[in-house]
Motif scaffolding. Structure first.
Motif, PDB file in Angstrom:
ATOM      1  N   THR A 160       0.825  -1.206   0.000  1.00 26.93           N
ATOM      2  CA  THR A 160       0.000   0.000   0.000  1.00 26.93           C
ATOM      3  C   THR A 160       0.856   1.252   0.000  1.00 26.93           C
ATOM      4  O   THR A 160       0.554   2.232  -0.697  1.00 26.93           O
ATOM      5  CB  THR A 160      -0.943  -0.003   1.217  1.00 26.93           C
ATOM      6  OG1 THR A 160      -1.854  -1.107   1.103  1.00 26.93           O
ATOM      7  CG2 THR A 160      -1.751   1.280   1.289  1.00 26.93           C
ATOM      8  N   VAL A 161       1.940   1.252   0.783  1.00 27.68           N
ATOM      9  CA  VAL A 161       2.845   2.409   0.789  1.00 27.68           C
ATOM     10  C   VAL A 161       3.407   2.631  -0.609  1.00 27.68           C
ATOM     11  O   VAL A 161       3.474   3.772  -1.101  1.00 27.68           O
ATOM     12  CB  VAL A 161       3.986   2.208   1.806  1.00 27.68           C
ATOM     13  CG1 VAL A 161       5.014   3.335   1.688  1.00 27.68           C
ATOM     14  CG2 VAL A 161       3.436   2.154   3.225  1.00 27.68           C
ATOM     15  N   SER A 162       3.796   1.554  -1.277  1.00 26.72           N
ATOM     16  CA  SER A 162       4.338   1.666  -2.639  1.00 26.72           C
ATOM     17  C   SER A 162       3.293   2.229  -3.599  1.00 26.72           C
ATOM     18  O   SER A 162       3.615   3.027  -4.485  1.00 26.72           O
ATOM     19  CB  SER A 162       4.815   0.295  -3.136  1.00 26.72           C
ATOM     20  OG  SER A 162       5.867  -0.190  -2.329  1.00 26.72           O
ATOM     21  N   LYS A 163       2.044   1.825  -3.417  1.00 24.58           N
ATOM     22  CA  LYS A 163       0.989   2.314  -4.304  1.00 24.58           C
ATOM     23  C   LYS A 163       0.777   3.812  -4.112  1.00 24.58           C
ATOM     24  O   LYS A 163       0.536   4.549  -5.080  1.00 24.58           O
ATOM     25  CB  LYS A 163      -0.313   1.559  -4.039  1.00 24.58           C
ATOM     26  CG  LYS A 163      -1.374   1.794  -5.105  1.00 24.58           C
ATOM     27  CD  LYS A 163      -2.314   0.615  -5.231  1.00 24.58           C
ATOM     28  CE  LYS A 163      -3.203   0.718  -6.451  1.00 24.58           C
ATOM     29  NZ  LYS A 163      -3.973  -0.520  -6.704  1.00 24.58           N
ATOM     30  N   VAL A 164       0.880   4.281  -2.876  1.00 20.30           N
ATOM     31  CA  VAL A 164       0.775   5.723  -2.617  1.00 20.30           C
ATOM     32  C   VAL A 164       1.913   6.453  -3.327  1.00 20.30           C
ATOM     33  O   VAL A 164       1.715   7.511  -3.940  1.00 20.30           O
ATOM     34  CB  VAL A 164       0.804   6.005  -1.101  1.00 20.30           C
ATOM     35  CG1 VAL A 164       0.915   7.512  -0.838  1.00 20.30           C
ATOM     36  CG2 VAL A 164      -0.449   5.449  -0.436  1.00 20.30           C
ATOM     37  N   VAL A 165       3.123   5.900  -3.247  1.00 18.04           N
ATOM     38  CA  VAL A 165       4.277   6.510  -3.922  1.00 18.04           C
ATOM     39  C   VAL A 165       4.048   6.559  -5.429  1.00 18.04           C
ATOM     40  O   VAL A 165       4.305   7.578  -6.082  1.00 18.04           O
ATOM     41  CB  VAL A 165       5.567   5.726  -3.607  1.00 18.04           C
ATOM     42  CG1 VAL A 165       6.729   6.254  -4.456  1.00 18.04           C
ATOM     43  CG2 VAL A 165       5.907   5.834  -2.132  1.00 18.04           C
ATOM     44  N   LEU A 166       3.535   5.469  -5.989  1.00 16.59           N
ATOM     45  CA  LEU A 166       3.296   5.418  -7.430  1.00 16.59           C
ATOM     46  C   LEU A 166       2.244   6.440  -7.858  1.00 16.59           C
ATOM     47  O   LEU A 166       2.352   7.038  -8.940  1.00 16.59           O
ATOM     48  CB  LEU A 166       2.851   4.012  -7.833  1.00 16.59           C
ATOM     49  CG  LEU A 166       3.918   2.919  -7.709  1.00 16.59           C
ATOM     50  CD1 LEU A 166       3.303   1.541  -7.873  1.00 16.59           C
ATOM     51  CD2 LEU A 166       5.031   3.135  -8.734  1.00 16.59           C
ATOM     52  N   GLN A 167       1.246   6.663  -7.011  1.00 13.78           N
ATOM     53  CA  GLN A 167       0.213   7.648  -7.335  1.00 13.78           C
ATOM     54  C   GLN A 167       0.712   9.081  -7.188  1.00 13.78           C
ATOM     55  O   GLN A 167       0.066  10.022  -7.649  1.00 13.78           O
ATOM     56  CB  GLN A 167      -1.008   7.431  -6.432  1.00 13.78           C
ATOM     57  CG  GLN A 167      -1.718   6.103  -6.655  1.00 13.78           C
ATOM     58  CD  GLN A 167      -2.243   5.942  -8.068  1.00 13.78           C
ATOM     59  OE1 GLN A 167      -2.839   6.847  -8.623  1.00 13.78           O
ATOM     60  NE2 GLN A 167      -2.010   4.774  -8.665  1.00 13.78           N
TER      61      GLN A 167
END
Length: 315
Positions: A36-43
């Motif tokens: 989830t943290v990675s997905k926030v970074v990607l967004q």
């Protein structure tokens, strides 16, 4: 732990099994949160390639520093092993991470992980077909269940309800993960897991630096505060802090926990317990981002998990 946290090590000696289980569970939960943290970074505007660069470079520097201070002799490298480590770093480490980030950018995190966790089934089939290792008949049951579960997850009857590129990336990540584990199983016979991981991340970082030079990285975004999205959209954190979590907690600590756990429980049991990750990642993504599955996807996901569990105990 399907994106490079797990490296096979010496068989567990059952010294303190409870501690070993606690370590693997903790690693799986940290990895689940990392999705989830990675997905926030990607967004936030950081691309999957750029996130992979940061993770590989940061992890190499971290592991190299730890080993230089504690076991410097393990960093010695011979010409004979260099080609193997280069291939391992690119074919395994570099691609499994990049494909994982591409997948979670386009798919619900739990589904992306489920598809990537098909890697153990590919490993078992490879061991049977190439190395002629004895395989229990239930492997074929696992393969059938995996295909049925996959069809339910992607809802093939409706013309693939999920993002096609995301599904392709996740399935390719499963292949890359299988390559990673098979190469690691061979390499740990002559190199310890910590230094193997360090060199894997080194050559992964060098590969992506050649694809996209480091000076093209958007360093100006590191100080930007970005929304945490979903149910936490009212909160914001700087991009550099989120990246720090991905490198330290989502990579280094998880690896150290798994490597330590292998001293207490067997690699097979580590692999089975690691299946907690896609379940925990789905729960975290639901509570944080509001990601949810349809009924068919929930059923399919359960079938895939059952298939993976069977495959993990088939060798």
């Amino acid at each position: 732990m399907a994106d490079v946290a797990y490296i096979p090590g010496e068989p567990g000696h059952e010294r303190r099994p409870a501690l070993g289980y606690a370590m693997v569970i903790s690693a799986a939960l940290l990895f689940a949160l990392n999705g989830t943290v990675s997905k926030v970074v990607l967004q936030s505007g950081i691309s999957p390639l750029e996130l992979t660069q940061v993770r590989a470079t940061g992890a190499f520097l971290g592991f190299a520093l730890v080993l230089a201070l504690t076991r410097r002799q393990t960093l010695r490298l011979t010409r004979r092993e260099l080609p193997y480590l280069v291939v391992f770093g690119i074919a395994g480490v570099a691609f499994v991470q990049w494909l994982y980030f591409v997948a979670i950018e386009r798919l619900p995190i739990g589904i992306a992980l489920l598809l990537e966790f098909l890697g153990p089934i590919l490993i078992a089939i490879w061991a049977w077909g190439v190395f002629k290792e004895p395989i229990r008949r239930r492997l074929w049951l696992a393969l059938v269940l995996a295909l049925v579960g996959l069809a339910l997850v992607v809802e093939v009857w409706s013309g693939l309800s999920l993002d096609g590129l995301g599904v392709t990336a996740a399935l390719c990540a499963a292949v890359a993960y299988a390559v990673y584990v098979l190469m690691a199983e061979h390499a740990v016979s002559w190199r310890d897991p910590a230094s193997l991981s360090a060199y894997g991340f080194l050559f992964a970082a060098l590969f992506w630096a050649a694809v996209q030079p480091l000076w093209r990285f958007p360093t100006g975004r590191l100080d930007e505060s970005v929304s945490l999205l979903g149910h936490l959209e009212g909160y914001a954190l700087p991009v550099w802090l989120l990246l720090l979590y991905v490198v330290v907690a989502g990579t280094m600590i998880t690896f150290l926990l798994v490597a330590a756990a292998l001293r207490h429980i067997s690699a097979t049991r580590v692999g089975i317990i690691a299946m907690l990750e896609p379940v925990a990642a789905s729960v975290i993504a639901f509570l944080w981002l509001g990601e949810s599955f349809g009924t068919a996807q929930l059923i399919g996901g359960s079938v895939v998990l059952a298939a993976i569990l069977i495959a993990q105990t088939s060798r």
